[in-house]
Write a protein that holds these residues in place. Structure first.
Motif, PDB file in Angstrom:
ATOM      1  N   GLY A  93       0.806  -1.209   0.000  1.00 55.38           N
ATOM      2  CA  GLY A  93       0.000   0.000   0.000  1.00 55.38           C
ATOM      3  C   GLY A  93       0.844   1.267   0.000  1.00 55.38           C
ATOM      4  N   THR A  94       2.166   1.134   0.041  1.00 57.83           N
ATOM      5  CA  THR A  94       3.058   2.297   0.157  1.00 57.83           C
ATOM      6  C   THR A  94       3.882   2.469  -1.117  1.00 57.83           C
ATOM      7  N   PHE A  95       3.865   3.664  -1.690  1.00 55.56           N
ATOM      8  CA  PHE A  95       4.597   3.866  -2.946  1.00 55.56           C
ATOM      9  C   PHE A  95       5.052   5.312  -3.116  1.00 55.56           C
ATOM     10  N   LYS A  96       5.375   5.970  -2.021  1.00 56.52           N
ATOM     11  CA  LYS A  96       5.785   7.374  -2.053  1.00 56.52           C
ATOM     12  C   LYS A  96       7.289   7.533  -2.226  1.00 56.52           C
ATOM     13  N   ASP A  97       8.066   6.630  -1.602  1.00 56.98           N
ATOM     14  CA  ASP A  97       9.522   6.763  -1.698  1.00 56.98           C
ATOM     15  C   ASP A  97       9.970   6.569  -3.147  1.00 56.98           C
ATOM     16  N   ARG A  98       9.238   5.725  -3.852  1.00 54.99           N
ATOM     17  CA  ARG A  98       9.530   5.512  -5.275  1.00 54.99           C
ATOM     18  C   ARG A  98       9.394   6.832  -6.031  1.00 54.99           C
ATOM     19  N   LEU A  99       8.316   7.556  -5.762  1.00 52.48           N
ATOM     20  CA  LEU A  99       8.106   8.848  -6.436  1.00 52.48           C
ATOM     21  C   LEU A  99       9.216   9.826  -6.056  1.00 52.48           C
ATOM     22  N   LEU A 100       9.533   9.889  -4.758  1.00 52.01           N
ATOM     23  CA  LEU A 100      10.562  10.841  -4.318  1.00 52.01           C
ATOM     24  C   LEU A 100      11.898  10.547  -4.972  1.00 52.01           C
ATOM     25  N   MET A 101      12.252   9.259  -5.075  1.00 50.36           N
ATOM     26  CA  MET A 101      13.555   8.916  -5.654  1.00 50.36           C
ATOM     27  C   MET A 101      13.578   9.133  -7.161  1.00 50.36           C
ATOM     28  N   THR A 102      12.438   8.887  -7.818  1.00 49.19           N
ATOM     29  CA  THR A 102      12.395   9.048  -9.268  1.00 49.19           C
ATOM     30  C   THR A 102      12.420  10.522  -9.659  1.00 49.19           C
ATOM     31  N   GLN A 103      11.621  11.315  -8.956  1.00 48.50           N
ATOM     32  CA  GLN A 103      11.454  12.703  -9.391  1.00 48.50           C
ATOM     33  C   GLN A 103      12.315  13.704  -8.627  1.00 48.50           C
ATOM     34  N   HIS A 104      12.643  13.394  -7.378  1.00 47.76           N
ATOM     35  CA  HIS A 104      13.351  14.395  -6.568  1.00 47.76           C
ATOM     36  C   HIS A 104      14.543  13.792  -5.823  1.00 47.76           C
ATOM     37  N   PRO A 105      15.423  13.076  -6.521  1.00 48.23           N
ATOM     38  CA  PRO A 105      16.510  12.391  -5.804  1.00 48.23           C
ATOM     39  C   PRO A 105      17.467  13.358  -5.096  1.00 48.23           C
ATOM     40  N   HIS A 106      17.612  14.575  -5.620  1.00 51.35           N
ATOM     41  CA  HIS A 106      18.540  15.511  -4.972  1.00 51.35           C
ATOM     42  C   HIS A 106      18.019  15.989  -3.619  1.00 51.35           C
ATOM     43  N   GLN A 107      16.704  16.020  -3.487  1.00 55.40           N
ATOM     44  CA  GLN A 107      16.118  16.392  -2.200  1.00 55.40           C
ATOM     45  C   GLN A 107      16.554  15.379  -1.134  1.00 55.40           C
ATOM     46  N   LEU A 108      16.564  14.094  -1.527  1.00 58.80           N
ATOM     47  CA  LEU A 108      17.009  13.035  -0.618  1.00 58.80           C
ATOM     48  C   LEU A 108      18.500  13.175  -0.325  1.00 58.80           C
ATOM     49  N   VAL A 109      19.285  13.389  -1.375  1.00 55.96           N
ATOM     50  CA  VAL A 109      20.735  13.503  -1.187  1.00 55.96           C
ATOM     51  C   VAL A 109      21.045  14.689  -0.277  1.00 55.96           C
ATOM     52  N   GLU A 110      20.412  15.829  -0.531  1.00 59.56           N
ATOM     53  CA  GLU A 110      20.676  17.008   0.297  1.00 59.56           C
ATOM     54  C   GLU A 110      20.262  16.746   1.751  1.00 59.56           C
ATOM     55  N   GLY A 111      19.096  16.137   1.936  1.00 53.69           N
ATOM     56  CA  GLY A 111      18.627  15.819   3.293  1.00 53.69           C
ATOM     57  C   GLY A 111      19.606  14.914   4.024  1.00 53.69           C
ATOM     58  N   MET A 112      20.162  13.959   3.278  1.00 55.22           N
ATOM     59  CA  MET A 112      21.107  13.038   3.926  1.00 55.22           C
ATOM     60  C   MET A 112      22.418  13.732   4.277  1.00 55.22           C
ATOM     61  N   ILE A 113      22.868  14.630   3.431  1.00 56.03           N
ATOM     62  CA  ILE A 113      24.134  15.321   3.757  1.00 56.03           C
ATOM     63  C   ILE A 113      23.930  16.189   5.005  1.00 56.03           C
ATOM     64  N   ILE A 114      22.784  16.866   5.079  1.00 58.13           N
ATOM     65  CA  ILE A 114      22.513  17.684   6.271  1.00 58.13           C
ATOM     66  C   ILE A 114      22.451  16.790   7.511  1.00 58.13           C
ATOM     67  N   ALA A 115      21.779  15.647   7.386  1.00 58.54           N
ATOM     68  CA  ALA A 115      21.699  14.720   8.524  1.00 58.54           C
ATOM     69  C   ALA A 115      23.082  14.202   8.896  1.00 58.54           C
ATOM     70  N   GLY A 116      23.896  13.931   7.885  1.00 56.89           N
ATOM     71  CA  GLY A 116      25.253  13.445   8.138  1.00 56.89           C
ATOM     72  C   GLY A 116      26.063  14.468   8.928  1.00 56.89           C
ATOM     73  N   HIS A 117      25.890  15.734   8.566  1.00 51.50           N
ATOM     74  CA  HIS A 117      26.556  16.816   9.300  1.00 51.50           C
ATOM     75  C   HIS A 117      26.050  16.850  10.746  1.00 51.50           C
TER      76      HIS A 117
END
Ligand code: FMN
Ligand code: FES
Lengths: 443, 160
Positions: A93-117
């Motif tokens: 029933g869950t299919f949102k991460d697929r959309l985020l990775m397909t259309q907005h992968p940089h948002q994820l990458v940026e979020g992870m770098i901030i979290a890493g910091h």
């Protein structure tokens, strides 16, 4: 009009590229975060009331603050810290991460770098379910672009801090969405959950302190840093900030991913998605992924935030909302769900391994007309031997659909027993051919 | 015949700096092997074990845990239809039935000409575009009897 934070640029050509992302202020949040101390970033995320979108709704800032500041090994040498993104997206029933990775992968990458910091990590892994071949390529391409632009690698944006990301593909196992199973899988092992404590913040990936968050959780971070914690918090409830991606599927006119206020009510959400398919009557809703106890049509006057759904005896879980209309047989739907759990139990704990198997057999037998009154009574008993008795929360998840269906739709089960067949299997039923397949249907 | 070639080993070697252990490279290596051979034979498992200096038992343990790893050969096109709840509510079982009829096999079987394997799988995380299926690397979504027929005709033609 709802404010969209994560999906504003859905279906915009090129939205997955660095050029596009930077044209809409991408990576400016990273620049701002790098000028802040790690503790200040964590405080900001705490104040935003961001709660994890992976299923449990755990406060993200608090999780980050559990990471040790300067861990050392037995010999006093500093230990590396790891960041992990859970992109296993396996909850039916869950299919949102697929959309985020397909259309907005940089948002994820940026979020992870901030979290890493914020947590002082040196490396991050993105664990993506194996079926997502194209999504994986998108994320890998984004990582490469980010590295070439100096956002990843040695000296992130010229600072004295190195951080890199690496994608890891899963291989088809729902349990690997459970964070400690995921860590074992990342280490190249069977995806069997670990006993907690120790928690991943102490002993995580490769024995090192590790923080695990969901894709949508990370994607929310840049907007918190860029727009401020208050703005994010103010969009949600007192205890849960921001918007949420709801994945609406099943008997609904306009299925899809919708970014909406986290406390939208269920009837509002259904109306927003065009109403029940074909204007038919609603029978039940699974409000937060397959593991969330079902709500009957007369129980849907509830807000969709974590606390309201918990109060209603179910859960917001992963944001997967499955709509079930009057043409469906609840026993058949439940049997389908339990077959899933039987297949996916990792088999480590006997209560879960045996219990999932028993329940799947019983629900299937009842659906096919071979069930007895005793079967109906035994379901709750089996569930009570599973919930809270095992290493991970999978067994609890199994009891969600099992208990809620037998309790809330008991008369449908009783009718199957009385008639010795599924009462829905007559001509004119919406899906008269459906039947459960038994033979080992997979390889 | 060995399955590990330089393309595969180069890709794995490129991943090595990211991971503190050799074993972490096992699942990526198994994906590479299956990507090339379509399935993972006992010989291939032995090669993977030697390459990463792991006992064969560790490789076997892992291969058998994950649904995506095929331990027997599959057809050139592996058709995997999701029959979990959202797809089921939108008619996935009829798709399986018509594929079984068209291909003359049951779910879980491979056609005699080795062209197609038909499987039922659990949720593919495409429930909003149900019913759906995965064929090799690609998803096919919002399927209807007609679009399924068009797609299968196209696949048949690729084999001509
Ligand atoms: C059986 C099971 C399956 C899970 N599957 C997922 C999943 O597919 N994706 C996910 O993000 N979290 C999943 N979780 C939750 C994770 O264990 C973990 O709580 C989450 O990744 C933490 O991220 P968050 O704090 O950002 O929500 C699952 C949990 C259980 C018990
Ligand atoms: S139920 Fe079929 S993709 Fe989710």
């Amino acid at each position: 009009m709802t404010k969209k934070l994560l999906t504003r640029y859905n279906n915009t050509p090129g939205s997955h590229t660095l050029a596009f992302y930077q044209s809409v202020n991408g990576y400016q949040a990273l620049e701002k975060a790098l000028a802040m101390t790690p503790d200040a970033v964590i405080d900001e995320v705490k104040k935003s009331n961001l709660r994890g979108r992976g299923g449990a709704g755990f406060p993200t800032g608090m999780k980050w603050s559990f990471m040790p500041k300067a861990p050392v090994d037995a010999e006093g040498k500093p230990k590396p810290k790891f960041l992990v993104c859970n992109a296993d997206e396996g909850e039916p029933g869950t299919f949102k991460d697929r959309l985020l990775m397909t259309q907005h992968p940089h948002q994820l990458v940026e979020g992870m770098i901030i979290a890493g910091h914020a947590i002082g990590a040196t490396r991050g892994y993105i664990y993506i379910r194996g079926e997502f071949v194209h999504e994986t390529r998108r994320v890998e391409a984004a990582i490469e672009e980010a590295r070439a632009a100096g956002f990843l690698g040695a000296k992130v944006m010229g600072k004295e801090w190195s951080f890199d990301l690496c994608v890891y593909r899963g291989a088809g196992a729902y349990i690997c969405g459970e964070e400690t199973a995921l860590l074992n899988s990342l280490e190249g092992k069977r995806g069997e959950p670990r006993l907690k404590p120790p928690f991943p913040a102490q002993v995580g990936a490769f024995g090192m302190p590790t923080c695990v968050n969901n894709v949508e959780t990370f994607c929310s971070v840049p907007t918190i840093i860029a727009g401020g914690a208050e703005a994010f918090a103010s969009l949600g409830t007192e205890r849960s900030g921001g918007t949420r991606l709801f994945c609406v599927s099943g008997h609904i006119e306009k299925p899809g991913v919708y970014e909406l206020p986290i406390n939208i009510t269920l009837p509002e959400l259904i109306a927003h998605c065009g109403g029940v398919l074909g204007g038919r009557k609603l029978k039940a809703v699974i409000p937060g992924g397959a593991s969330a106890p079902m709500l009957r049509a007369d129980e849907i006057e509830v807000a969709m935030d974590f606390d309201s759904l918990a109060k209603a005896g179910t859960m917001a879980g992963s944001g997967g909302v499955i709509i079930i209309d009057e043409t469906a047989c609840i026993v058949e739907v439940a049997a389908r769900l339990l077959k899933f759990y039987e297949h996916e139990s990792c088999g480590q704990c006997s209560q879960c391994r045996e219990g999932s198997h028993w329940l799947a057999r019983m629900f299937d037998r009842i659906e096919r007309g071979g069930g007895t009154e005793d079967d109906l009574n035994m379901i709750a008993e089996i569930c009570s031997n599973m919930a809270g008795q095992t290493i991970c929360a999978f067994a609890d998840a199994v009891t969600g659909p099992a208990l809620s269906t037998i309790r809330k739709f008991r008369s449908e089960f009783e009718e199957h027993v009385r008639l010795g067949r599924c009462p829905c299997k007559h001509e004119g039923h919406a899906y008269p051919h459906s039947q459960i397949h038994h033979a080992s249907a997979r390889l | 015949m060995t399955v590990l070639d330089s393309t595969i080993t180069q890709r794995i070697d490129a991943m090595r700096p990211h991971f503190p252990t050799e074993q972490a490279l096992l699942i990526p290596l198994l994906h590479e092997i299956q990507g090339k051979a379509g399935w993972i034979s006992r010989d291939a498992m032995q090669e993977a074990a030697s390459y990463l200096h792991l006992p064969l038992s560790k490789v076997l343990e892992v291969v058998t845990f994950y649904t995506m790893f095929n331990t027997k050969p599959v057809g050139k096109k592996h058709i995997q239809v999701c029959t979990n709840v959202a797809c089921f509510l939108r008619g996935a079982d009829q798709l399986v039935a018509s594929l079984e009829k068209r291909l003359g096999v049951h779910a879980g079987e491979t056609t005699a000409d080795q062209r197609y394997t038909l499987s039922e799988v659990e949720c593919l995380a495409a429930c909003g575009t149900a019913p759906c299926m995965q064929v090799n690397d690609d998803y096919h979504e919002n399927l209807t009897e007609e679009s399924l027929k068009t797609l299968m005709d196209k696949f048949d033609q690729e084999f001509q």
